[in-house]
Write a protein that holds these residues in place. Structure first.
Motif, PDB file in Angstrom:
ATOM      1  N   LEU A  75       0.834  -1.212   0.000  1.00  0.00           N
ATOM      2  CA  LEU A  75       0.000   0.000   0.000  1.00  0.00           C
ATOM      3  C   LEU A  75       0.865   1.257   0.000  1.00  0.00           C
ATOM      4  O   LEU A  75       1.756   1.409   0.835  1.00  0.00           O
ATOM      5  CB  LEU A  75      -0.895  -0.002   1.243  1.00  0.00           C
ATOM      6  CG  LEU A  75      -1.844   1.187   1.390  1.00  0.00           C
ATOM      7  CD1 LEU A  75      -2.947   1.145   0.327  1.00  0.00           C
ATOM      8  CD2 LEU A  75      -2.473   1.209   2.781  1.00  0.00           C
ATOM      9  N   LEU A  76       0.581   2.125  -0.953  1.00  0.00           N
ATOM     10  CA  LEU A  76       1.325   3.387  -1.046  1.00  0.00           C
ATOM     11  C   LEU A  76       0.452   4.532  -0.550  1.00  0.00           C
ATOM     12  O   LEU A  76      -0.679   4.707  -1.002  1.00  0.00           O
ATOM     13  CB  LEU A  76       1.731   3.613  -2.516  1.00  0.00           C
ATOM     14  CG  LEU A  76       2.366   4.940  -2.895  1.00  0.00           C
ATOM     15  CD1 LEU A  76       3.690   5.146  -2.161  1.00  0.00           C
ATOM     16  CD2 LEU A  76       2.606   4.994  -4.414  1.00  0.00           C
ATOM     17  N   LEU A  77       0.967   5.298   0.396  1.00  0.00           N
ATOM     18  CA  LEU A  77       0.242   6.470   0.904  1.00  0.00           C
ATOM     19  C   LEU A  77       0.722   7.720   0.175  1.00  0.00           C
ATOM     20  O   LEU A  77       1.930   7.924   0.034  1.00  0.00           O
ATOM     21  CB  LEU A  77       0.494   6.630   2.418  1.00  0.00           C
ATOM     22  CG  LEU A  77      -0.590   6.098   3.351  1.00  0.00           C
ATOM     23  CD1 LEU A  77      -0.876   4.639   3.067  1.00  0.00           C
ATOM     24  CD2 LEU A  77      -0.204   6.275   4.808  1.00  0.00           C
ATOM     25  N   MET A  78      -0.225   8.513  -0.288  1.00  0.00           N
ATOM     26  CA  MET A  78       0.119   9.741  -1.010  1.00  0.00           C
ATOM     27  C   MET A  78      -0.668  10.904  -0.404  1.00  0.00           C
ATOM     28  O   MET A  78      -1.582  10.717   0.384  1.00  0.00           O
ATOM     29  CB  MET A  78      -0.253   9.603  -2.496  1.00  0.00           C
ATOM     30  CG  MET A  78       0.491   8.495  -3.224  1.00  0.00           C
ATOM     31  SD  MET A  78       2.255   8.787  -3.389  1.00  0.00           S
ATOM     32  CE  MET A  78       2.300   9.740  -4.863  1.00  0.00           C
ATOM     33  N   LEU A  79      -0.322  12.103  -0.846  1.00  0.00           N
ATOM     34  CA  LEU A  79      -1.016  13.311  -0.381  1.00  0.00           C
ATOM     35  C   LEU A  79      -1.917  13.839  -1.488  1.00  0.00           C
ATOM     36  O   LEU A  79      -1.655  13.592  -2.664  1.00  0.00           O
ATOM     37  CB  LEU A  79       0.015  14.379  -0.004  1.00  0.00           C
ATOM     38  CG  LEU A  79       0.905  14.038   1.193  1.00  0.00           C
ATOM     39  CD1 LEU A  79       2.081  14.992   1.273  1.00  0.00           C
ATOM     40  CD2 LEU A  79       0.094  14.057   2.478  1.00  0.00           C
ATOM     41  N   PRO A  80      -2.951  14.590  -1.119  1.00  0.00           N
ATOM     42  CA  PRO A  80      -3.853  15.090  -2.155  1.00  0.00           C
ATOM     43  C   PRO A  80      -3.307  16.299  -2.896  1.00  0.00           C
ATOM     44  O   PRO A  80      -4.015  17.269  -3.104  1.00  0.00           O
ATOM     45  CB  PRO A  80      -5.125  15.429  -1.366  1.00  0.00           C
ATOM     46  CG  PRO A  80      -4.661  15.719   0.011  1.00  0.00           C
ATOM     47  CD  PRO A  80      -3.411  14.920   0.234  1.00  0.00           C
ATOM     48  N   GLY A  81      -2.039  16.257  -3.236  1.00  0.00           N
ATOM     49  CA  GLY A  81      -1.464  17.345  -4.031  1.00  0.00           C
ATOM     50  C   GLY A  81      -1.581  16.996  -5.500  1.00  0.00           C
ATOM     51  O   GLY A  81      -2.330  16.100  -5.871  1.00  0.00           O
ATOM     52  N   GLY A 138      -0.870  15.214  -8.781  1.00  0.00           N
ATOM     53  CA  GLY A 138      -0.313  13.901  -9.117  1.00  0.00           C
ATOM     54  C   GLY A 138       0.800  14.012 -10.143  1.00  0.00           C
ATOM     55  O   GLY A 138       1.551  13.068 -10.341  1.00  0.00           O
ATOM     56  N   ASP A 139       0.886  15.166 -10.802  1.00  0.00           N
ATOM     57  CA  ASP A 139       1.837  15.304 -11.910  1.00  0.00           C
ATOM     58  C   ASP A 139       3.267  15.010 -11.493  1.00  0.00           C
ATOM     59  O   ASP A 139       3.961  14.222 -12.104  1.00  0.00           O
ATOM     60  CB  ASP A 139       1.780  16.716 -12.507  1.00  0.00           C
ATOM     61  CG  ASP A 139       0.425  16.979 -13.136  1.00  0.00           C
ATOM     62  OD1 ASP A 139      -0.272  15.973 -13.379  1.00  0.00           O
ATOM     63  OD2 ASP A 139       0.081  18.148 -13.372  1.00  0.00           O
ATOM     64  N   GLU A 140       3.673  15.652 -10.422  1.00  0.00           N
ATOM     65  CA  GLU A 140       5.074  15.452 -10.032  1.00  0.00           C
ATOM     66  C   GLU A 140       5.251  14.218  -9.143  1.00  0.00           C
ATOM     67  O   GLU A 140       6.335  13.864  -8.749  1.00  0.00           O
ATOM     68  CB  GLU A 140       5.628  16.707  -9.347  1.00  0.00           C
ATOM     69  CG  GLU A 140       5.156  16.885  -7.933  1.00  0.00           C
ATOM     70  CD  GLU A 140       4.136  18.018  -7.782  1.00  0.00           C
ATOM     71  OE1 GLU A 140       4.053  18.569  -6.687  1.00  0.00           O
ATOM     72  OE2 GLU A 140       3.437  18.343  -8.760  1.00  0.00           O
ATOM     73  N   LEU A 141       4.133  13.567  -8.846  1.00  0.00           N
ATOM     74  CA  LEU A 141       4.115  12.345  -8.036  1.00  0.00           C
ATOM     75  C   LEU A 141       4.797  12.502  -6.683  1.00  0.00           C
ATOM     76  O   LEU A 141       5.254  11.549  -6.077  1.00  0.00           O
ATOM     77  CB  LEU A 141       4.695  11.158  -8.810  1.00  0.00           C
ATOM     78  CG  LEU A 141       3.911  10.764 -10.059  1.00  0.00           C
ATOM     79  CD1 LEU A 141       4.535   9.546 -10.712  1.00  0.00           C
ATOM     80  CD2 LEU A 141       2.460  10.486  -9.751  1.00  0.00           C
ATOM     81  N   GLN A 142       4.881  13.729  -6.221  1.00  0.00           N
ATOM     82  CA  GLN A 142       5.267  14.026  -4.835  1.00  0.00           C
ATOM     83  C   GLN A 142       6.539  13.318  -4.378  1.00  0.00           C
ATOM     84  O   GLN A 142       6.619  12.776  -3.296  1.00  0.00           O
ATOM     85  CB  GLN A 142       4.124  13.657  -3.910  1.00  0.00           C
ATOM     86  CG  GLN A 142       2.845  14.372  -4.268  1.00  0.00           C
ATOM     87  CD  GLN A 142       1.630  13.720  -3.638  1.00  0.00           C
ATOM     88  OE1 GLN A 142       1.729  12.851  -2.805  1.00  0.00           O
ATOM     89  NE2 GLN A 142       0.464  14.167  -4.052  1.00  0.00           N
ATOM     90  N   GLY A 143       7.528  13.325  -5.220  1.00  0.00           N
ATOM     91  CA  GLY A 143       8.825  12.785  -4.809  1.00  0.00           C
ATOM     92  C   GLY A 143       8.872  11.265  -4.774  1.00  0.00           C
ATOM     93  O   GLY A 143       9.885  10.679  -4.443  1.00  0.00           O
ATOM     94  N   ILE A 144       7.761  10.631  -5.095  1.00  0.00           N
ATOM     95  CA  ILE A 144       7.747   9.168  -5.129  1.00  0.00           C
ATOM     96  C   ILE A 144       8.215   8.738  -6.518  1.00  0.00           C
ATOM     97  O   ILE A 144       7.706   9.202  -7.526  1.00  0.00           O
ATOM     98  CB  ILE A 144       6.314   8.637  -4.854  1.00  0.00           C
ATOM     99  CG1 ILE A 144       5.963   8.796  -3.386  1.00  0.00           C
ATOM    100  CG2 ILE A 144       6.150   7.199  -5.306  1.00  0.00           C
ATOM    101  CD1 ILE A 144       6.520   7.749  -2.462  1.00  0.00           C
TER     102      ILE A 144
END
Ligand code: GDP
Length: 327
Positions: free
Chosen positions: A176-182, A184-190
């Motif tokens: 499971l990958l947790l992400m933030l609601p920012g 998605g384009d830059e994929l938040q450093g992931i």
């Protein structure tokens, strides 16, 4: 000190203690499999051998995400949900920062305060200071120990910074990958590679601007479409939720259960576990060969000499390597 510790109990007591689900024995067992001492390694092999028949019955879930995304808050909420349903949860963590810089991104036991007081939960941070490979090996063995102690769900937590995800992916059933609601384009450093490993994505902190969260979900869904279909035949869901408000937590459990049922029926679940074991076996062969090779004093001398010759341009790396093995 560690030798003395081991003399305080015998293997029969340790095995029985773990099998009867006593956490203090489980902790002792994990300390034993984490030990790097040669005499402890023999003992831990024997322990693993005894516990193996009682292992394998849990659902193993890997959880990752960048620091601050809300992993510990999620695990608290998800874990409490599980224990309320009468399930037993063990949380193991792999923190690459603890083995490299001796600092810790995942932090200490103050995380998951509520869960650490829950009698149906067991939390164990990874040992600091050893190599990532060593930590990974002991975590795999800790999973088996937790299963033998009767834990139904094992969470292996790691930080989404790139080094330990592959290792964790190879020891769990569901990642499971947790992400933030920012955006998605830059994929938040992931890294894209980490996203490709995910069996589910939870967009945490979806408790503010919902339009933004929904847009993020669309972005992630679009990004997922670019990957080839998963070997498991599973379609990766993207869920919105809030660990703080305990929103979407039950849905994640339903997703895990659906994944378990679907992949068990198709046979992929068992197949994946077998493949993981074989891959791990080969990794250990590599580690053992390397350790044995470097342990000979004659090899050390030869390597030192070769390093000097390489540094002073008297030989090429390839020639030095040939000389080391064949001369
Ligand atoms: P970790 O570093 O990934 O383990 O993140 P933490 O669980 O420690 O959370 C980092 C911060 O985000 C803390 O201040 C949490 O209270 C906060 N946080 C975690 N989940 C949520 C959430 O769903 N909504 C909001 N608004 N804040 C959250």
């Amino acid at each position: 000190m560690q030798r003395e510790r081991n003399k305080k109990y015998n293997l029969d007591a340790l095995t029985d203690g773990i099998l009867s689900g006593k956490n203090q024995w489980l902790s002792k067992g994990i300390t034993l499999v984490e030990s790097l001492l040669t005499e402890d390694r023999k003992e831990s092999s024997n322990l693993m051998e005894r516990l193996l028949p009682s292992s394998g019955k849990s659902l193993r879930i890997g959880i990752t995400g960048v620091p601050g995304v809300g992993k510990s808050t999620f695990i608290e909420a998800f874990g409490s949900h599980l224990t309320k349903l009468g399930k037993k949860l063990a949380v193991l963590s792999i923190d690459p920062s603890s083995s490299i810089s001796k600092g810790s991104i995942l932090g200490d036991k103050t995380r998951m305060a509520q869960l650490s007081m829950d009698s149906n939960a067991f939390i164990r941070p990874s040992p600091a200071g050893s190599s990532l490979g060593g930590v990974a090996t002991s975590t795999r063995e800790s999973i088996i120990l937790c299963e033998a102690a009767g834990y139904d769900v094992i969470i292996v937590e790691t930080v989404g910074v790139g080094q330990s995800e592959t290792i964790v992916k190879n020891m769990v059933d569901f990642f499971l990958l947790l992400m933030l609601p920012g955006s998605g384009d830059e994929l938040q450093g992931i890294k894209r590679g980490i996203m490709e490993m995910a069996d589910g994505i939870f967009i945490n902190k979806s408790d503010g601007n919902m339009e933004r969260a929904k847009r993020a979900r669309k972005d992630f869904q679009n990004a997922l479409h670019l990957f080839p279909p998963a070997a498991s035949g599973w379609t990766v869901p993207v869920e919105l939720g809030s660990s703080l408000e305990k929103d979407g937590i039950g849905e994640i459990l339903e997703i895990c259960e659906k994944f378990n049922t679907q992949t068990s029926e198709s046979g992929w679940f068992e197949e994946n576990r077998k493949n993981q074991e074989i891959k791990w076996f080969h990794q250990l062969i590599g580690q053992r060969l390397e350790a044995d090779f470097y342990s000979y004093s004659i090899t050390k001398e030869k390597i030192k000499k070769a390093e000097e010759m390489i540094s002073s341009a008297q030989t090429s790396v390839r020639k030095a390597l040939d000389d080391l093995f064949f001369a």
